[in-house]
Design an enzyme around this catalytic site. Structure first.
Site, PDB file in Angstrom:
ATOM      1  N   TYR A 256      -4.537 -17.389  18.054  1.00  0.00           N
ATOM      2  CA  TYR A 256      -4.826 -17.715  16.660  1.00  0.00           C
ATOM      3  C   TYR A 256      -6.133 -18.492  16.676  1.00  0.00           C
ATOM      4  O   TYR A 256      -6.147 -19.698  16.944  1.00  0.00           O
ATOM      5  CB  TYR A 256      -3.663 -18.565  16.161  1.00  0.00           C
ATOM      6  CG  TYR A 256      -3.535 -18.739  14.686  1.00  0.00           C
ATOM      7  CD1 TYR A 256      -2.716 -17.895  13.944  1.00  0.00           C
ATOM      8  CD2 TYR A 256      -4.161 -19.781  14.025  1.00  0.00           C
ATOM      9  CE1 TYR A 256      -2.556 -18.074  12.588  1.00  0.00           C
ATOM     10  CE2 TYR A 256      -4.004 -19.966  12.677  1.00  0.00           C
ATOM     11  CZ  TYR A 256      -3.206 -19.105  11.962  1.00  0.00           C
ATOM     12  OH  TYR A 256      -3.051 -19.300  10.615  1.00  0.00           O
TER      13      TYR A 256
ATOM     14  N   VAL B  75       8.542  -3.845  -2.392  1.00  0.00           N
ATOM     15  CA  VAL B  75       9.812  -4.340  -1.831  1.00  0.00           C
ATOM     16  C   VAL B  75      10.499  -5.199  -2.900  1.00  0.00           C
ATOM     17  O   VAL B  75       9.914  -6.165  -3.399  1.00  0.00           O
ATOM     18  CB  VAL B  75       9.549  -5.200  -0.569  1.00  0.00           C
ATOM     19  CG1 VAL B  75      10.849  -5.768  -0.023  1.00  0.00           C
ATOM     20  CG2 VAL B  75       8.807  -4.393   0.480  1.00  0.00           C
TER      21      VAL B  75
ATOM     22  N   ALA C  12       0.818  -1.222   0.000  1.00  0.00           N
ATOM     23  CA  ALA C  12       0.000   0.000   0.000  1.00  0.00           C
ATOM     24  C   ALA C  12       0.850   1.270   0.000  1.00  0.00           C
ATOM     25  O   ALA C  12       0.303   2.377  -0.123  1.00  0.00           O
ATOM     26  CB  ALA C  12      -0.938   0.010   1.205  1.00  0.00           C
ATOM     27  N   LEU C  13       2.182   1.128   0.163  1.00  0.00           N
ATOM     28  CA  LEU C  13       3.059   2.299   0.131  1.00  0.00           C
ATOM     29  C   LEU C  13       4.174   2.143  -0.889  1.00  0.00           C
ATOM     30  O   LEU C  13       4.587   3.104  -1.536  1.00  0.00           O
ATOM     31  CB  LEU C  13       3.699   2.535   1.516  1.00  0.00           C
ATOM     32  CG  LEU C  13       2.775   2.823   2.696  1.00  0.00           C
ATOM     33  CD1 LEU C  13       3.568   2.897   3.988  1.00  0.00           C
ATOM     34  CD2 LEU C  13       2.000   4.121   2.471  1.00  0.00           C
ATOM     35  N   CYS C  14       4.714   0.944  -1.016  1.00  0.00           N
ATOM     36  CA  CYS C  14       5.880   0.740  -1.878  1.00  0.00           C
ATOM     37  C   CYS C  14       5.993  -0.723  -2.278  1.00  0.00           C
ATOM     38  O   CYS C  14       5.276  -1.579  -1.735  1.00  0.00           O
ATOM     39  CB  CYS C  14       7.158   1.184  -1.160  1.00  0.00           C
ATOM     40  SG  CYS C  14       7.506   0.266   0.348  1.00  0.00           S
TER      41      CYS C  14
END
Ligand SMILES: Cc1cc2nc3c(=O)[nH]c(=O)nc-3n(C[C@H](O)[C@H](O)[C@H](O)COP(=O)(O)OP(=O)(O)OC[C@H]3O[C@@H](n4cnc5c(N)ncnc54)[C@H](O)[C@@H]3O)c2cc1C
Length: 481
Positions: free
Chosen positions: A395, A214, A210-212
């Site tokens: 979990y 990798v 959502a930002l970059c």
């Protein structure tokens, strides 16, 4: 710019052979494992991506992202495709899936500095096999290790089965390379530690695309000493005793690599051959032999203070050796979904030691007491599998028979059960997501999760992705088209 023009431009940037537009590939690329039940029935209702671009290198990623920013084309990054929370879903029109799985070079393995550098498309299993040739391990072992790849593992803040000793991915990544929507390729150098401002690795780690994007990561390596593994298993009366045992071992300063407690129901499916209707606690002590022995002695000492029955260590080892999910288990699950109309999902949360047991009880009570389709649930339980000085995770696991059309499954079962778990956790100050990421289905609670700090998170999105092209609808809530 229409879809044909987008495809034409992508072919110019990446080469025609790296741009897929085959209808079936696009359909399969429009969802992830959140919609595994509709997918297995061949149902893909959401918008299909315009194309899938299989990137060759960081420069190509940068050119695709720059183009997408300029023309407001949405991008969904992907690598191993094991995501479970809708992060890979192409929820909006004009989306291009940017696939890094062919950037699969292991750049270096350095036994002196104890680091390995790998491109985003390297499967963790492959990296682990390579470093084991040097007698080393990454220490990272999520259940999806055979399939998940470095890019996705970093982007989701993944965690593995040995986390109590080796930590989660954020403790392992020492440096990385990421490409931002304006085309900037940022390399964060690998150093043992630094105090040169805030830790900017964390802008990429956990960004869920959502930002970059990798493109590469450098991770720590550790000595691999399986000859010192000491497995421990115990039957306990209830989850609360199990949590108390975990807390005591951890807060006394010991770090077994595996420290888990399964509820009676969850234990019954994992350990049917010896659980006897009890909770099961599992530990693995490892490291240099004297440390493994000391950890083992402490585990035994703590257990001596609680009513328990010991389990043969060999049974725990056998279970552990078969825990991971490769293509075989994925295929078996598909078959079961089709022939038996049954399904299993999970929701993983975390909280302080003081409230985690209360959260467990509240969730079970609410689902069994007020969820209208409780009769369709065939298993409801959970386990704690990652512990910390201050608390642990839970979990939750729920299996159910599907008494509806495949299209209705998510709304009838998965979403409401997930919501109860998230609500009860947030109400008690815990985190609604321990390691799978927010994806596209826990976004209704992103603001509540972060409280007044949400403004900081939101500013990151505005700063790095001003056009909002990076995986819209993931982490950050937006109106769906
Ligand atoms: C059977 C099974 C067991 C699992 N067990 C675990 C477990 O033990 N621990 C755990 O943490 N998780 C587990 N998961 C969840 C999943 O494997 C992890 O989230 C994993 O990190 C995803 O990696 P991936 O390469 O498959 O990513 P993908 O599924 O391809 O992508 C996941 C998310 O990351 C984003 N993304 C992918 N690549 C990049 C990139 N290069 N740059 C930026 N964003 C990117 C995507 O947009 C998406 O939002 C499990 C999943 C399955 C199916």
């Amino acid at each position: 710019m229409d879809n044909q023009a987008i495809i034409g431009r992508l072919r110019e940037i990446a080469g025609a052979d790296r741009v897929d537009t085959d209808e079936q590939l696009l359909r399969e690329a429009s969802v992830d494992r959140f919609k595994k039940y509709t997918a297995v029935h061949g149902i893909y209702d959401g918008p299909l991506p315009v194309a899938i671009v299989r990137a060759r290198d960081a420069e190509q990623v940068a050119r695709v992202l720059s183009f997408a920013s300029q023309h407001r084309v949405n991008i969904v990054p992907r690598t191993g495709r094991t995501g479970t929370e809708g992060g890979l879903e192409t929820a909006f029109e004009r989306t291009v899936v940017l696939d890094g799985s062919e950037m699969d070079e292991i750049v270096s393995v350095d036994p002196v500095t104890m680091q390995a550098t790998a491109q985003c498309g390297v499967p963790l299993r492959v990296l682990e096999e390579r470093v084991r040739e040097h007698g080393l391990t990454t220490g990272h072992s999520p259940q999806s290790k055979p399939l998940a790849q470095i890019g996705g593992l970093v982007a989701t803040r993944s965690i593995g089965q040995f986390s109590t000793l080796y930590g989660a991915i954020e403790d392992m990544v020492t440096g990385l390379e990421a490409v931002f929507p304006d085309g900037t390729i940022a390399r964060i150098k690998s150093v043992p530690r630094r105090a040169a401002g805030p830790d900017i690795r964390s802008i990429a780690i956990g960004n869920e695309g959502a930002l970059c994007f990798v493109t590469e990561a450098t991770v720590k390596l550790f000595k691999y000493e399986p000859e010192n593994y000491r497995f421990h298993g115990y039957l306990l009366d209830d989850v609360h005793t199990g949590i108390a045992v975990l807390r005591e071992v951890i807060t006394n300063g010991y770090r077994p690599s595996v420290a888990r407690v399964y509820s009676e129901q969850d234990a019954a499916q994992h350990f049917s051959h010896f659980a006897k209707g009890k909770c099961v606690a599992v530990f693995l002590a490892e490291g240099p032999a004297p440390l493994a022995d000391a950890t083992s002695a402490e585990i035994d000492r703590v257990l001596a203070g609680h009513t328990h029955e010991r389990v043969e260590p060999e049974l725990i080892r056998e279970w552990f050796d078969n825990l991971n999910w490769g293509p075989d288990k994925i295929e078996a699950e598909k078959k079961a979904m089709l022939t038996e109309a049954t399904l299993g999902y999970t929701t993983e949360v975390s909280a302080d030691w003081s409230v985690i047991g209360e959260i467990y009880d509240a969730v079970i009570a609410r689902i069994t007491g007020e969820y209208p389709h409780v009769d369709d649930i065939t298993m409801l339980g959970g386990h704690s599998s990652h512990s910390y000085q201050t608390g642990t995770n839970m979990y939750f696991v729920y299996d159910y028979r599907i008494n509806c059309e495949p299209r209705e499954e998510i709304e009838k079962y998965h979403i409401p059960i997930n919501a109860i778990i998230v609500e009860e956790t947030l109400a008690r100050g815990g985190s609604m997501v321990h390691h799978h990421g927010i994806g596209k289905y826990r976004t209704p609670w992103t603001e509540q999760e972060h409280g007044s700090a949400y403004a900081v998170l939101r500013r990151l999105k505005e700063a790095f992705d001003p056009e909002g092209i990076m995986n819209p609808g993931t982490i950050f809530p937006v109106e769906r088209s």
